[in-house]
Design a protein around this motif. Structure first.
Motif, PDB file in Angstrom:
ATOM      1  N   ILE A  50      -0.150 -13.419  -1.777  1.00  0.00           N
ATOM      2  CA  ILE A  50       0.194 -12.005  -1.759  1.00  0.00           C
ATOM      3  C   ILE A  50      -0.215 -11.359  -0.456  1.00  0.00           C
ATOM      4  O   ILE A  50       0.547 -10.610   0.160  1.00  0.00           O
ATOM      5  CB  ILE A  50      -0.470 -11.281  -2.956  1.00  0.00           C
ATOM      6  N   GLN A  51      -1.420 -11.647   0.013  1.00  0.00           N
ATOM      7  CA  GLN A  51      -1.901 -11.022   1.232  1.00  0.00           C
ATOM      8  C   GLN A  51      -1.067 -11.430   2.436  1.00  0.00           C
ATOM      9  O   GLN A  51      -0.926 -10.665   3.384  1.00  0.00           O
ATOM     10  CB  GLN A  51      -3.370 -11.400   1.475  1.00  0.00           C
ATOM     11  N   ASN A  52      -0.515 -12.634   2.435  1.00  0.00           N
ATOM     12  CA  ASN A  52       0.211 -13.117   3.605  1.00  0.00           C
ATOM     13  C   ASN A  52       1.717 -12.910   3.525  1.00  0.00           C
ATOM     14  O   ASN A  52       2.364 -12.725   4.552  1.00  0.00           O
ATOM     15  CB  ASN A  52      -0.104 -14.604   3.827  1.00  0.00           C
ATOM     16  N   ASP A  53       2.294 -12.956   2.338  1.00  0.00           N
ATOM     17  CA  ASP A  53       3.738 -12.816   2.185  1.00  0.00           C
ATOM     18  C   ASP A  53       4.152 -11.440   1.672  1.00  0.00           C
ATOM     19  O   ASP A  53       5.328 -11.126   1.632  1.00  0.00           O
ATOM     20  CB  ASP A  53       4.274 -13.885   1.225  1.00  0.00           C
ATOM     21  N   TYR A  54       3.200 -10.659   1.275  1.00  0.00           N
ATOM     22  CA  TYR A  54       3.463  -9.330   0.731  1.00  0.00           C
ATOM     23  C   TYR A  54       4.112  -8.431   1.777  1.00  0.00           C
ATOM     24  O   TYR A  54       3.722  -8.430   2.948  1.00  0.00           O
ATOM     25  CB  TYR A  54       2.132  -8.735   0.280  1.00  0.00           C
ATOM     26  N   ILE A  55       5.126  -7.674   1.360  1.00  0.00           N
ATOM     27  CA  ILE A  55       5.802  -6.749   2.262  1.00  0.00           C
ATOM     28  C   ILE A  55       5.241  -5.352   2.037  1.00  0.00           C
ATOM     29  O   ILE A  55       5.325  -4.815   0.941  1.00  0.00           O
ATOM     30  CB  ILE A  55       7.333  -6.772   2.035  1.00  0.00           C
ATOM     31  N   LEU A  56       4.671  -4.784   3.077  1.00  0.00           N
ATOM     32  CA  LEU A  56       4.037  -3.470   2.983  1.00  0.00           C
ATOM     33  C   LEU A  56       5.079  -2.376   2.780  1.00  0.00           C
ATOM     34  O   LEU A  56       6.223  -2.483   3.233  1.00  0.00           O
ATOM     35  CB  LEU A  56       3.231  -3.195   4.257  1.00  0.00           C
ATOM     36  N   GLY A  57       4.641  -1.314   2.094  1.00  0.00           N
ATOM     37  CA  GLY A  57       5.549  -0.205   1.836  1.00  0.00           C
ATOM     38  C   GLY A  57       4.787   1.058   1.514  1.00  0.00           C
ATOM     39  O   GLY A  57       3.547   1.090   1.489  1.00  0.00           O
ATOM     40  N   GLN A  58       5.524   2.105   1.252  1.00  0.00           N
ATOM     41  CA  GLN A  58       4.943   3.406   0.926  1.00  0.00           C
ATOM     42  C   GLN A  58       3.998   3.299  -0.271  1.00  0.00           C
ATOM     43  O   GLN A  58       4.342   2.715  -1.296  1.00  0.00           O
ATOM     44  CB  GLN A  58       6.051   4.400   0.617  1.00  0.00           C
ATOM     45  N   GLY A  59       2.802   3.849  -0.124  1.00  0.00           N
ATOM     46  CA  GLY A  59       1.831   3.834  -1.213  1.00  0.00           C
ATOM     47  C   GLY A  59       0.763   2.786  -1.074  1.00  0.00           C
ATOM     48  O   GLY A  59      -0.263   2.845  -1.770  1.00  0.00           O
ATOM     49  N   ASP A  60       0.948   1.804  -0.188  1.00  0.00           N
ATOM     50  CA  ASP A  60      -0.093   0.812   0.059  1.00  0.00           C
ATOM     51  C   ASP A  60      -1.210   1.417   0.908  1.00  0.00           C
ATOM     52  O   ASP A  60      -0.958   2.246   1.784  1.00  0.00           O
ATOM     53  CB  ASP A  60       0.472  -0.404   0.804  1.00  0.00           C
ATOM     54  N   THR A  61      -2.440   0.993   0.663  1.00  0.00           N
ATOM     55  CA  THR A  61      -3.574   1.367   1.516  1.00  0.00           C
ATOM     56  C   THR A  61      -4.041   0.106   2.232  1.00  0.00           C
ATOM     57  O   THR A  61      -4.332  -0.907   1.583  1.00  0.00           O
ATOM     58  CB  THR A  61      -4.728   1.962   0.692  1.00  0.00           C
ATOM     59  N   ILE A  62      -4.104   0.170   3.553  1.00  0.00           N
ATOM     60  CA  ILE A  62      -4.432  -1.009   4.343  1.00  0.00           C
ATOM     61  C   ILE A  62      -5.652  -0.763   5.220  1.00  0.00           C
ATOM     62  O   ILE A  62      -6.025   0.376   5.498  1.00  0.00           O
ATOM     63  CB  ILE A  62      -3.242  -1.443   5.227  1.00  0.00           C
ATOM     64  N   SER A  63      -6.265  -1.850   5.643  1.00  0.00           N
ATOM     65  CA  SER A  63      -7.379  -1.806   6.590  1.00  0.00           C
ATOM     66  C   SER A  63      -6.984  -2.602   7.832  1.00  0.00           C
ATOM     67  O   SER A  63      -6.454  -3.713   7.720  1.00  0.00           O
ATOM     68  CB  SER A  63      -8.639  -2.406   5.963  1.00  0.00           C
ATOM     69  N   TYR A  88      -4.746   5.252  20.094  1.00  0.00           N
ATOM     70  CA  TYR A  88      -4.163   4.817  21.373  1.00  0.00           C
ATOM     71  C   TYR A  88      -2.670   4.490  21.293  1.00  0.00           C
ATOM     72  O   TYR A  88      -1.947   4.586  22.285  1.00  0.00           O
ATOM     73  CB  TYR A  88      -4.894   3.586  21.945  1.00  0.00           C
ATOM     74  N   LEU A  89      -2.218   4.070  20.113  1.00  0.00           N
ATOM     75  CA  LEU A  89      -0.842   3.570  20.000  1.00  0.00           C
ATOM     76  C   LEU A  89       0.111   4.572  19.350  1.00  0.00           C
ATOM     77  O   LEU A  89       1.323   4.377  19.409  1.00  0.00           O
ATOM     78  CB  LEU A  89      -0.819   2.258  19.212  1.00  0.00           C
ATOM     79  N   GLY A  90      -0.424   5.617  18.716  1.00  0.00           N
ATOM     80  CA  GLY A  90       0.434   6.602  18.059  1.00  0.00           C
ATOM     81  C   GLY A  90       1.002   6.088  16.758  1.00  0.00           C
ATOM     82  O   GLY A  90       0.358   5.324  16.029  1.00  0.00           O
ATOM     83  N   ASP A  91       2.215   6.466  16.446  1.00  0.00           N
ATOM     84  CA  ASP A  91       2.849   6.074  15.184  1.00  0.00           C
ATOM     85  C   ASP A  91       3.341   4.625  15.248  1.00  0.00           C
ATOM     86  O   ASP A  91       4.021   4.236  16.205  1.00  0.00           O
ATOM     87  CB  ASP A  91       4.021   6.994  14.860  1.00  0.00           C
ATOM     88  N   ILE A  92       2.986   3.858  14.226  1.00  0.00           N
ATOM     89  CA  ILE A  92       3.407   2.457  14.129  1.00  0.00           C
ATOM     90  C   ILE A  92       4.126   2.261  12.806  1.00  0.00           C
ATOM     91  O   ILE A  92       3.622   2.652  11.739  1.00  0.00           O
ATOM     92  CB  ILE A  92       2.199   1.500  14.196  1.00  0.00           C
ATOM     93  N   GLN A  93       5.305   1.660  12.858  1.00  0.00           N
ATOM     94  CA  GLN A  93       6.053   1.373  11.640  1.00  0.00           C
ATOM     95  C   GLN A  93       5.396   0.216  10.894  1.00  0.00           C
ATOM     96  O   GLN A  93       5.178  -0.855  11.462  1.00  0.00           O
ATOM     97  CB  GLN A  93       7.504   1.028  11.962  1.00  0.00           C
ATOM     98  N   VAL A  94       5.052   0.448   9.633  1.00  0.00           N
ATOM     99  CA  VAL A  94       4.351  -0.543   8.822  1.00  0.00           C
ATOM    100  C   VAL A  94       5.249  -1.096   7.723  1.00  0.00           C
ATOM    101  O   VAL A  94       5.266  -2.303   7.461  1.00  0.00           O
ATOM    102  CB  VAL A  94       3.081   0.081   8.204  1.00  0.00           C
TER     103      VAL A  94
END
Length: 205
Positions: A50-63, A88-94
């Motif tokens: 899950i941690q490696n193949d999971y596709i991030l999306g709205q509502g996820d909390t990441i570190s 330093y990088l501004g907005d990043i698409q996750v």
């Protein structure tokens, strides 16, 4: 003298037979042990996948952590835009990236004028919720848990109502933060993913 030796010989034979029996493990026991070991390591394997193949999306909390760069450590939720604001990088698409893909993306951006060889680690702190509606006692959204199955999801929602049909249970998959498939029939042991929408329909008695 020969008669006196017979009990001793008989006792030695019994001991040898007993030892041989003690070291023999029935196939059923071996199978049970193997199954238990597989079940114990299975959850860890599921978490890794899950941690490696999971596709991030709205509502996820990441570190996000960068080795030896505490100023670049960040814990944040993915908003409706699917992006985060990073130092330093501004907005990043996750949204739409796996944690590994996001690690590589951020490392590439940091190499461009900031760090020589950045080591980036991205982990999911909290998965986006799943949704369950229809014939359950408490419909709504619930936090996703790795290894979640339909029966556990129903339990989180307070169980089935008296009118629920266990043959009319459907799920619309939400792997990419939104519905990605038409609702398909599922069973109590079916896996549920983050963002999935479960519908339990009424049975006719």
């Amino acid at each position: 003298m020969r008669i006196l030796h017979l009990p001793a010989i008989f006792l030695l034979c019994l001991t040898a037979v007993g030892c041989g029996t003690a070291t023999s493990i029935p196939d059923e026991v071996e199978s049970t042990v193997d199954a238990a070991a597989s079940a114990e390591t299975g959850s860890d394997a599921d978490n890794f996948v899950i941690q490696n193949d999971y596709i991030l999306g709205q509502g996820d909390t990441i570190s996000i952590q960068v080795f030896d760069e505490p100023d670049l450590t960040l814990s944040t939720a993915v908003g409706t835009s699917g992006s985060i604001n990073y130092s330093y990088l501004g907005d990043i698409q996750v949204a739409g990236k796996s944690p590994v893909q996001l690690e590589r993306h951020i490392a590439g951006l940091l190499k461009n004028g900031y760090l020589v060889n950045p080591s980036v680690n991205v982990t999911v702190l909290e998965y986006r919720p799943f949704y369950i509606n229809g014939e359950v006692r408490t419909p709504g959204s619930y936090p996703y848990q790795p290894g979640l199955t339909l029966d556990k999801a129903i339990a989180l929602a307070g169980g089935l109502t008296d009118r629920a049909s266990t043959r009319k249970m459907f799920v619309t998959r939400g792997q990419n933060g939104g519905a990605s498939e038409e609702g398909s029939r599922v069973f109590l042991n079916s896996r549920i993913g983050p963002g999935d929408i479960i519908t339990i329909k009424e049975g006719f008695f």
